[in-house]
Design a protein around this motif. Structure first.
Motif: not given
Length: 245
Positions: A8-10, A36-42
């Motif tokens: 999917v093109a974001v 969309f799910r935005a996944e941070p490192l923390e």
């Protein structure tokens, strides 16, 4: 409506709202919208909904409803809402659990439909009708349809008498219930049409959606999990209204 199975093109606005976090597409709707799910490192993930401006549903309306409902129920907390000339977006905090149509639950329909039915009943019992400023009754839905150029047959202009007024979800299809790892409902999403209406407006659609998501034979199991006997007249009416609008 489906979980994207191809790349999917974001959209650039989603990239900017993600603020450097990893972005994973999780849902595509029939109107061209993406989630969309935005996944941070923390820290905790967020969800970013993006789609074209249109007059059937509005993310601004959803943000308003979520800000009211979050005081009472397990629904997403609004972080940000915005729009430009052609599109709008809504950023929310993540809830515990995954969609009732995640592959794990599609493979376990008996457990999934029970969670959806019980979750819908809990939502109806939790949200206070007397304090709800939003309407989803038949008259408002007919007026909304007319505003979009949809003229309904006379058979849909007179609804059955209301069984019980509740604050309805407004799109109680199975994908919009979240289920936790123990198999219990954990929250509800996509509440852009939330408002007061007869509870069968939700029950009819939730049970109808079981066939789309799990195959035939699960409709009455969901209704039983909700805790009522099937009301065939109200089910038929509200499914016809849903399909027509």
């Amino acid at each position: 409506m489906s979980i994207p199975s191809a790349p999917v093109a974001v959209p650039p606005i989603v990239v900017s709202r993600a603020r450097g976090d990893r972005v994973v597409p999780v849902w595509r709707n029939e109107l061209g919208g993406l989630t969309f799910r935005a996944e941070p490192l923390e820290g905790a993930p967020r969800y970013i909904k993006w789609g074209p401006l249109q007059n059937e549903t509005s993310m601004a309306a959803e943000a308003e409803r979520l800000e009211w409902a979050v005081r009472y129920a397990a629904v997403p907390r609004v972080i940000e809402h915005g729009s430009d000339a052609t599109h709008e977006w809504l950023v929310t905090a993540a809830l515990t659990g995954e969609s009732a149509v995640a592959p794990h639950w599609v493979a376990r329909p008996a457990a999934a439909v029970v969670a959806v039915g019980r979750g819908l009943r809990a939502l109806h019992e939790t949200l206070p009708v007397g304090d709800c400023p939003f309407e989803w009754g038949v008259e408002s839905r007919i007026a909304n349809a007319a505003g979009r150029g949809i003229h309904l047959p006379e058979s849909l202009r007179k609804a059955p008498d209301a069984d019980k007024l509740v604050v309805c979800h407004g799109d109680a299809c199975c994908p919009n219930t979240l289920i936790d790892g123990a198999g219990k409902w954990s929250g509800h999403v996509d509440l852009g049409a939330l408002g007061v209406a007869d509870r069968w407006a939700d029950i009819a659609v939730a049970s109808m959606s079981t066939e789309w998501n799990y195959g035939p034979g699960w409709e009455d199991a969901l209704i039983d999990a909700y805790g009522v006997k099937p009301d065939r007249e109200r089910i038929a009416y509200y499914r016809d209204l849903w399909n027509a609008t």
